[in-house]
Write a protein that holds these residues in place. Structure first.
Motif, PDB file in Angstrom:
ATOM      1  N   GLN A  40       0.825  -1.204   0.000  1.00 23.07           N
ATOM      2  CA  GLN A  40       0.000   0.000   0.000  1.00 23.07           C
ATOM      3  C   GLN A  40       0.859   1.254   0.000  1.00 23.07           C
ATOM      4  O   GLN A  40       1.830   1.362   0.748  1.00 23.07           O
ATOM      5  CB  GLN A  40      -0.934   0.008   1.208  1.00 23.07           C
ATOM      6  CG  GLN A  40      -2.007   1.082   1.075  1.00 23.07           C
ATOM      7  CD  GLN A  40      -2.962   1.092   2.257  1.00 23.07           C
ATOM      8  OE1 GLN A  40      -2.621   0.608   3.330  1.00 23.07           O
ATOM      9  NE2 GLN A  40      -4.136   1.636   2.069  1.00 23.07           N
ATOM     10  N   ASP A  41       0.496   2.151  -0.859  1.00 19.96           N
ATOM     11  CA  ASP A  41       1.110   3.471  -0.907  1.00 19.96           C
ATOM     12  C   ASP A  41       0.598   4.241   0.314  1.00 19.96           C
ATOM     13  O   ASP A  41      -0.599   4.474   0.430  1.00 19.96           O
ATOM     14  CB  ASP A  41       0.661   4.142  -2.218  1.00 19.96           C
ATOM     15  CG  ASP A  41       1.296   5.499  -2.420  1.00 19.96           C
ATOM     16  OD1 ASP A  41       1.523   6.205  -1.419  1.00 19.96           O
ATOM     17  OD2 ASP A  41       1.539   5.861  -3.578  1.00 19.96           O
ATOM     18  N   PRO A  42       1.490   4.611   1.252  1.00 23.07           N
ATOM     19  CA  PRO A  42       1.020   5.295   2.464  1.00 23.07           C
ATOM     20  C   PRO A  42       0.542   6.720   2.180  1.00 23.07           C
ATOM     21  O   PRO A  42      -0.089   7.342   3.036  1.00 23.07           O
ATOM     22  CB  PRO A  42       2.245   5.282   3.378  1.00 23.07           C
ATOM     23  CG  PRO A  42       3.404   5.156   2.466  1.00 23.07           C
ATOM     24  CD  PRO A  42       2.936   4.407   1.255  1.00 23.07           C
ATOM     25  N   GLY A  59      13.182   7.671   7.002  1.00 24.53           N
ATOM     26  CA  GLY A  59      13.235   7.493   8.452  1.00 24.53           C
ATOM     27  C   GLY A  59      13.609   6.080   8.864  1.00 24.53           C
ATOM     28  O   GLY A  59      13.074   5.562   9.836  1.00 24.53           O
ATOM     29  N   GLY A  60      14.513   5.448   8.116  1.00 26.66           N
ATOM     30  CA  GLY A  60      14.984   4.116   8.469  1.00 26.66           C
ATOM     31  C   GLY A  60      14.020   2.998   8.115  1.00 26.66           C
ATOM     32  O   GLY A  60      14.242   1.850   8.454  1.00 26.66           O
ATOM     33  N   GLN A  61      12.932   3.338   7.417  1.00 27.44           N
ATOM     34  CA  GLN A  61      11.951   2.328   7.039  1.00 27.44           C
ATOM     35  C   GLN A  61      11.688   2.415   5.542  1.00 27.44           C
ATOM     36  O   GLN A  61      11.688   3.518   4.988  1.00 27.44           O
ATOM     37  CB  GLN A  61      10.651   2.560   7.815  1.00 27.44           C
ATOM     38  CG  GLN A  61       9.882   1.277   8.054  1.00 27.44           C
ATOM     39  CD  GLN A  61       8.556   1.531   8.746  1.00 27.44           C
ATOM     40  OE1 GLN A  61       8.454   2.402   9.606  1.00 27.44           O
ATOM     41  NE2 GLN A  61       7.543   0.779   8.370  1.00 27.44           N
ATOM     42  N   THR A  62      11.474   1.260   4.916  1.00 27.93           N
ATOM     43  CA  THR A  62      11.226   1.262   3.475  1.00 27.93           C
ATOM     44  C   THR A  62       9.732   1.309   3.211  1.00 27.93           C
ATOM     45  O   THR A  62       8.980   0.493   3.726  1.00 27.93           O
ATOM     46  CB  THR A  62      11.844   0.026   2.820  1.00 27.93           C
ATOM     47  OG1 THR A  62      13.224  -0.027   3.153  1.00 27.93           O
ATOM     48  CG2 THR A  62      11.713   0.092   1.309  1.00 27.93           C
ATOM     49  N   TYR A  63       9.309   2.285   2.431  1.00 28.98           N
ATOM     50  CA  TYR A  63       7.916   2.423   2.019  1.00 28.98           C
ATOM     51  C   TYR A  63       7.834   2.192   0.515  1.00 28.98           C
ATOM     52  O   TYR A  63       8.801   2.410  -0.211  1.00 28.98           O
ATOM     53  CB  TYR A  63       7.397   3.832   2.346  1.00 28.98           C
ATOM     54  CG  TYR A  63       7.381   4.166   3.814  1.00 28.98           C
ATOM     55  CD1 TYR A  63       6.271   3.866   4.599  1.00 28.98           C
ATOM     56  CD2 TYR A  63       8.465   4.804   4.415  1.00 28.98           C
ATOM     57  CE1 TYR A  63       6.247   4.188   5.952  1.00 28.98           C
ATOM     58  CE2 TYR A  63       8.453   5.123   5.761  1.00 28.98           C
ATOM     59  CZ  TYR A  63       7.344   4.816   6.531  1.00 28.98           C
ATOM     60  OH  TYR A  63       7.328   5.133   7.853  1.00 28.98           O
ATOM     61  N   TYR A  64       6.658   1.780   0.064  1.00 28.43           N
ATOM     62  CA  TYR A  64       6.450   1.573  -1.371  1.00 28.43           C
ATOM     63  C   TYR A  64       5.375   2.525  -1.864  1.00 28.43           C
ATOM     64  O   TYR A  64       4.309   2.637  -1.269  1.00 28.43           O
ATOM     65  CB  TYR A  64       6.061   0.121  -1.645  1.00 28.43           C
ATOM     66  CG  TYR A  64       7.199  -0.836  -1.358  1.00 28.43           C
ATOM     67  CD1 TYR A  64       8.155  -1.097  -2.326  1.00 28.43           C
ATOM     68  CD2 TYR A  64       7.326  -1.429  -0.116  1.00 28.43           C
ATOM     69  CE1 TYR A  64       9.214  -1.957  -2.060  1.00 28.43           C
ATOM     70  CE2 TYR A  64       8.383  -2.292   0.160  1.00 28.43           C
ATOM     71  CZ  TYR A  64       9.321  -2.549  -0.818  1.00 28.43           C
ATOM     72  OH  TYR A  64      10.364  -3.388  -0.548  1.00 28.43           O
ATOM     73  N   PHE A  65       5.677   3.208  -2.950  1.00 33.38           N
ATOM     74  CA  PHE A  65       4.767   4.213  -3.491  1.00 33.38           C
ATOM     75  C   PHE A  65       4.378   3.872  -4.917  1.00 33.38           C
ATOM     76  O   PHE A  65       5.078   3.161  -5.622  1.00 33.38           O
ATOM     77  CB  PHE A  65       5.436   5.592  -3.448  1.00 33.38           C
ATOM     78  CG  PHE A  65       5.774   6.039  -2.052  1.00 33.38           C
ATOM     79  CD1 PHE A  65       4.840   6.710  -1.281  1.00 33.38           C
ATOM     80  CD2 PHE A  65       7.025   5.781  -1.517  1.00 33.38           C
ATOM     81  CE1 PHE A  65       5.151   7.114   0.012  1.00 33.38           C
ATOM     82  CE2 PHE A  65       7.341   6.181  -0.221  1.00 33.38           C
ATOM     83  CZ  PHE A  65       6.402   6.852   0.544  1.00 33.38           C
ATOM     84  N   CYS A  66       3.236   4.475  -5.356  1.00 29.35           N
ATOM     85  CA  CYS A  66       2.782   4.256  -6.735  1.00 29.35           C
ATOM     86  C   CYS A  66       3.648   5.059  -7.691  1.00 29.35           C
ATOM     87  O   CYS A  66       3.767   4.717  -8.863  1.00 29.35           O
ATOM     88  CB  CYS A  66       1.306   4.626  -6.870  1.00 29.35           C
ATOM     89  SG  CYS A  66       0.965   6.375  -6.623  1.00 29.35           S
ATOM     90  N   SER A  67       4.229   6.149  -7.200  1.00 32.67           N
ATOM     91  CA  SER A  67       5.087   6.985  -8.043  1.00 32.67           C
ATOM     92  C   SER A  67       6.102   7.704  -7.160  1.00 32.67           C
ATOM     93  O   SER A  67       5.912   7.826  -5.948  1.00 32.67           O
ATOM     94  CB  SER A  67       4.232   8.013  -8.799  1.00 32.67           C
ATOM     95  OG  SER A  67       3.628   8.891  -7.871  1.00 32.67           O
ATOM     96  N   SER A  68       7.149   8.201  -7.789  1.00 32.34           N
ATOM     97  CA  SER A  68       8.164   8.931  -7.018  1.00 32.34           C
ATOM     98  C   SER A  68       7.585  10.258  -6.513  1.00 32.34           C
ATOM     99  O   SER A  68       8.074  10.825  -5.535  1.00 32.34           O
ATOM    100  CB  SER A  68       9.399   9.173  -7.876  1.00 32.34           C
ATOM    101  OG  SER A  68       9.046   9.842  -9.066  1.00 32.34           O
ATOM    102  N   ASP A  69       6.535  10.733  -7.189  1.00 36.39           N
ATOM    103  CA  ASP A  69       5.843  11.949  -6.768  1.00 36.39           C
ATOM    104  C   ASP A  69       5.252  11.757  -5.369  1.00 36.39           C
ATOM    105  O   ASP A  69       5.383  12.611  -4.492  1.00 36.39           O
ATOM    106  CB  ASP A  69       4.743  12.255  -7.793  1.00 36.39           C
ATOM    107  CG  ASP A  69       4.200  13.667  -7.655  1.00 36.39           C
ATOM    108  OD1 ASP A  69       5.032  14.584  -7.476  1.00 36.39           O
ATOM    109  OD2 ASP A  69       2.975  13.842  -7.722  1.00 36.39           O
ATOM    110  N   ALA A  71       6.218   9.535  -3.182  1.00 34.12           N
ATOM    111  CA  ALA A  71       7.331   9.368  -2.245  1.00 34.12           C
ATOM    112  C   ALA A  71       7.831  10.724  -1.759  1.00 34.12           C
ATOM    113  O   ALA A  71       8.065  10.920  -0.564  1.00 34.12           O
ATOM    114  CB  ALA A  71       8.458   8.589  -2.916  1.00 34.12           C
ATOM    115  N   THR A  72       7.973  11.651  -2.690  1.00 33.77           N
ATOM    116  CA  THR A  72       8.445  12.999  -2.342  1.00 33.77           C
ATOM    117  C   THR A  72       7.453  13.699  -1.423  1.00 33.77           C
ATOM    118  O   THR A  72       7.828  14.294  -0.418  1.00 33.77           O
ATOM    119  CB  THR A  72       8.636  13.830  -3.637  1.00 33.77           C
ATOM    120  OG1 THR A  72       9.321  13.036  -4.586  1.00 33.77           O
ATOM    121  CG2 THR A  72       9.437  15.082  -3.375  1.00 33.77           C
TER     122      THR A  72
END
Ligand SMILES: [Zn+2]
Length: 80
Positions: A40-42, A59-69, A71-72
């Protein structure tokens, strides 16, 4: 003596069966080795397959996003 070999053989077969069954039942939790696994994209709460998601270490944790946008945006939101 022959009986001992048979018993030992049975034990080895049982051990191998149990081991392969355990492997099929479950991977250790937290292991994300399947790229088809949905994450899930947070930021926008959308679910995407891990293989196509954009990973970002924030913050030391890996998140997964639908786009780099996303993530930013998420990183900006966390840092305030
Ligand atoms: Zn998103």
């Amino acid at each position: 003596m022959l009986r001992l070999f048979i018993v030992a053989g049975l034990l080895i077969v049982m051990y191998l069966l149990v081991r392969s069954a355990i492997r099929q039942w479950g991977r250790p939790p937290g292991e994300l080795s399947d790229p088809r696994q949905m994450v899930q994209d947070p930021m926008c709460r959308v679910f995407i397959p891990r293989g196509t998601a954009v990973p970002a270490r924030i913050g030391g944790q890996t998140y997964y996003f639908c786009s780099s946008d996303c993530a930013t945006k998420f990183e900006r939101q966390l840092s305030g």
